[in-house]
Design an enzyme around this catalytic site. Structure first.
Site, PDB file in Angstrom:
ATOM      1  N   SER A 692       5.385  10.057  -9.086  1.00 32.17           N
ATOM      2  CA  SER A 692       6.327   9.354  -8.220  1.00 32.17           C
ATOM      3  C   SER A 692       7.194   8.316  -8.939  1.00 32.17           C
ATOM      4  CB  SER A 692       5.577   8.670  -7.066  1.00 32.17           C
ATOM      5  OG  SER A 692       4.698   7.695  -7.563  1.00 32.17           O
ATOM      6  N   LYS A 735       3.419   2.055   0.122  1.00 36.13           N
ATOM      7  CA  LYS A 735       4.429   1.604  -0.844  1.00 36.13           C
ATOM      8  C   LYS A 735       5.450   0.683  -0.180  1.00 36.13           C
ATOM      9  CE  LYS A 735       4.001   5.690  -3.812  1.00 36.13           C
ATOM     10  NZ  LYS A 735       4.642   6.926  -4.291  1.00 36.13           N
TER      11      LYS A 735
END
Length: 793
Positions: A692, A735
């Site tokens: 990511s 996140k």
């Protein structure tokens, strides 16, 4: 010498004859063991006529008495005609009276005698007797007969093994024909008629010859019996011998008290009273029958008893009633857990379907999430909501297939698998069973337990699940299996295909605060014996603990930290007897310095520094990705404990960056040839991995090439491809929450993750600006100050 002995014996014989009266009271004996001269034998006297004869003997006849046998032993009141004519004159040596009125008499046989005339027979037997004279002549034939009889008698005693060694030695030391003859007659196990005949033969020589025939016959029979027994014993195997002994033991028990083995009887009663399927009854009856035929002390008997205990304790036909009240079930779920809307909704869906259709199969739910988010306790809540029993099996580190399927009974110490054990413990066939840590199953030479779980967790197969130990089909179709895992990718695909995966994301700080106020604080107060009158913690202190003293996706560390606060507060209260107030100003005195501080956004925009979003088992975090260009030959240098996947992302990012800047201006190509690119992620002691960071790395490299600053008020995440496509990633909720905690209110995430934004709490979602990107150029346009459009032109 021989003549002298004959004279002495004749003298003794004549003396005894003179001392013994010609008329004696008599006792009619009815035992097979006759009394012979030269023997001392105990006997029991109980009949009235015999007791009077004893008294008469002691009072008037100097303890002498005449013993004569009945012809029919069962005759209770014999007449004179029912008695033999020849008996033994005996002397009463000892007399003792028993508690029941009978007498125990020790008598010594003296002489053979025959009835000459009956004197009295009503009150007692009184006879006039004529004694047999002893045959004192000894010739060589008699000596030979005595020697042969002694030899055969010794052999007989050794074959029967009923006589002590002292008796054999006594025979060897005796050479008197009369004594040997009477001894043989007394010990021979022959019929009464033969016994009486040996008493009636007056001539010693003839009597010895007759006894020799009997001895030879008995020895021959004993030898045949021993030969047959030896032959049979060689053919009988161990189990057959045990069977024989078991039957013999049962026969003895029945003879003694008529009772069967209590343990067998208890098992039979349990089988009769219990509710068992036909195939279980058939199997149990067979095993009980086997157990009944073998010795209770054998090892196999112990194995069978353990097996019977297992199959009779399993609740084959017992099921708990489902609670199909949706409102009540929803209330239970809400009280036990805060948030977790998707799992709660799925449970209510199951109950609704059960209410409409009784034939629906139990689901196989798999809760996937970080430690401490409530996966296991959610399984307990399912049991509470459905009204079912609850069981838990920990699979972490299990490497043996037998832990699931059980051991075969041929192995020492075999037991069923954990599935059967949990079914027995819960007492129903439809419990809720949580299979914890299914992602941590191992494999070894003992088999693959994850493969064994395929049958357990397959609704099409688990109706007839067979445990290796039980060897009986077990219906698991109505069991609600709930599996838990931290990650999904380590679960084998075949096993994952059988489960309905429900992801449980970490809690937000707001959710943690509400969980602490509603569940954790009341629970820990009660556990530590405190009340709200004795202890109080402010909301700001709770938020401080959540923010700076715990860093996790779940609430496990929060619960431990809160328990620590309670313990220290309990100590202070006991010492001061004063209410304890915990505030944000004094929390550090109780817990010490805070171990965590949220990362803050960069103070100002900078070249080659990009804020990335990462997911960890403790929740989301922000990471600064730094790229520096230094003189070199185009090498890629990575530091900061990057994993293999992230290193590959860095290589992709470098190649993609070169491709992008080549399209902008050829002058930038030289930068890749004469510089090395050093990529660093701070906190080098912490391992970092995952795809990511692709967009973050690419943005940082291009920033360092173009010498353009990156915005410090924006964070990003997303996987990158060599074509510049931005691919979706996981952990969006965590996140975004980490960006929010760090004061960053704008994020860039992949376009494909737009659906995940809905899972973020609305109060946070309203404050965050979301940028959805499909390609890397969109990311660069937003993140780089001044964008890249001018460069493309």
């Amino acid at each position: 010498m021989s003549e002298k002995k004959e004279i002495i014996d004749k003298y003794i014989d004549e003396t005894n004859k003179k001392n013994i009266p010609d008329k004696l009271p008599a006792i009619a004996t009815r035992a097979k063991m006759l009394i012979y001269p030269n023997t001392v034998i105990p006997m029991f006297v109980g009949r009235e006529k015999s007791i009077k004869a004893l008294e008469e003997s002691l009072e008037k006849y100097e303890n002498y008495i005449f013993l004569v046998s009945q012809k029919k032993i069962e005759e209770e009141e014999p007449k004179v005609k029912d008695l033999y004519r020849v008996g033994t004159v005996a002397r009463i040596v000892q007399l003792s009276k028993l508690p029941n009125g009978d007498y125990k008499v020790l008598v010594e046989g003296i002489k053979r005698a025959k009835i000459k005339k009956t004197v009295e027979s009503k009150k007692i037997f009184m006879f006039e007797i004529e004694m047999y004279n002893s045959d004192l002549k000894t010739d060589k034939k008699i000596e030979a007969l005595v020697r042969k009889i002694k030899e055969l008698l010794k052999k007989y005693m050794e074959l029967t093994k009923k006589f002590p060694q002292e008796a054999i030695l006594a025979i060897e030391e005796t050479s008197e024909p009369e004594i040997i003859s009477d001894l043989v007659a007394s010990i021979m196990p022959v019929d009464l008629d033969e016994k009486q005949k040996m008493l009636e033969i007056q001539e010693t020589k003839k009597r010895l010859e007759y006894e020799l025939e009997i001895l030879a016959r008995e020895i021959e029979l004993l030898e045949i019996e021993e030969s047959l027994e030896s032959t049979v014993r060689e053919k009988i195997e161990k189990n057959q011998k045990e069977f024989y002994l078991r039957e013999k033991l049962n026969a003895i028990k029945e003879e003694l008290d008529g009772k069967e083995d209590d343990e067998i009887k208890e098992l039979q009663q349990k089988l009769k009273e219990g509710d068992y399927p036909d195939f279980v009854i058939k199997k149990a009856e067979k095993e009980i029958d086997r157990l009944n035929r073998m010795s209770p002390y054998s090892a196999e008997a112990t194995v069978i008893r353990t097996y019977l205990d297992w199959i009779l304790e399993i609740p084959w036909n017992k099921k708990s009633q489902d609670n199909l009240n949706i409102k009540e079930a929803k209330k239970i779920l809400e009280n036990n857990h805060y948030g977790l809307e998707e799992p709660k909704e799925r449970i209510l869906e199951f109950l609704s379907v059960r209410q409409l259709s009784k034939n629906s199969k139990a689901p196989i739910l798999c809760f996937v999430g970080a430690p401490g988010v409530g996966k296991t306790t959610l399984g307990k809540s399912i049991a509470d909501a459905t009204g079912r029993k609850f069981g838990r099996i920990s699979l972490g580190g299990v490497r043996d297939e037998a832990e699931i399927r059980g051991h075969r009974r041929t192995y020492v110490g075999a037991i069923p698998g954990r599935i059967v054990e949990t079914i027995r413990k819960t007492g129903t066939m439809n419990p809720v069973i949580v299979l914890d840590e299914v992602d941590k199953l191992g494999t070894s030479f003992q088999g693959d337990p994850s493969a064994a779980l395929l049958e357990v967790l397959d609704p099409q197969q688990n109706k007839d699940f067979t445990d290796h130990y039980l060897e009986l089909p077990l219906d698991l179709s109505e069991v609600i299996f709930v599996t838990t895992a931290n990650v999904i990718h380590t679960i084998p695909p075949a096993l994952r295909d059988r489960m309905e995966v429900i992801y449980i994301s970490g809690y937000t700080d707001i959710e943690k605060f509400k969980i602490a106020k509603k569940h954790i604080i009341p629970k820990t107060l009660k556990e530590h014996g405190l009340t709200q009158k004795e202890f109080n913690i402010s909301d700001t202190a709770v938020k401080e603990i959540i923010t700076n003293y715990t860093r996790e996706a779940g609430v496990r560390s929060l619960e431990k930290t809160m328990a620590k606060v309670m313990r220290k507060s309990a100590l202070k209260y006991v010492q001061k007897n004063k209410k304890i107030n915990i505030t944000v100003s004094n929390i550090h005195k109780t817990l010490g310095a805070a171990p965590f501080f949220d990362s803050k956004k960069n103070e100002k925009p900078d070249i080659g520094v990009v804020t990335g979003l990462a997911w960890t088992a403790y929740g989301g975090v922000i990471l600064d990705v730094e790229v520096a260009t230094i003189t070199g030959k185009g090498r890629l240098i990575t530091t900061g404990q990057l994993g293999d996947v992230m290193k590959e992302s860095a290589k992709i990012a470098l190649s993609l960056s070169r491709k992008i800047v080549e399209k902008m201006d050829k002058k930038y190509c030289e930068e890749f040839d004469k510089n090395d690119f050093h990529i660093h992620l701070p906190e080098g002691a912490v391992p970092k991995d995952g795809p990511s960071a692709g967009v973050t790395l690419t943005t940082a490299i291009i920033s360092s090439i173009l010498k353009k600053k990156v915005r410090n008020d924006i964070a990003m995440t997303g996987e990158i491809t060599l074509r510049g496509k931005v691919l979706p990633v996981g952990g969006i909720k965590e996140k975004v929450l980490s960006a929010y905690r760090s004061g960053i209110y704008e994020v860039i995430i992949p376009q494909s993750n737009e659906k995940d934004v809905e899972k973020i709490p609305e109060e946070i979602r309203r404050k965050i600006k979301f940028n959805f990107a499909k390609e890397i150029l969109e990311v660069l346009e937003i993140a780089l100050i001044g964008g890249v459009e001018n460069e493309n032109k």
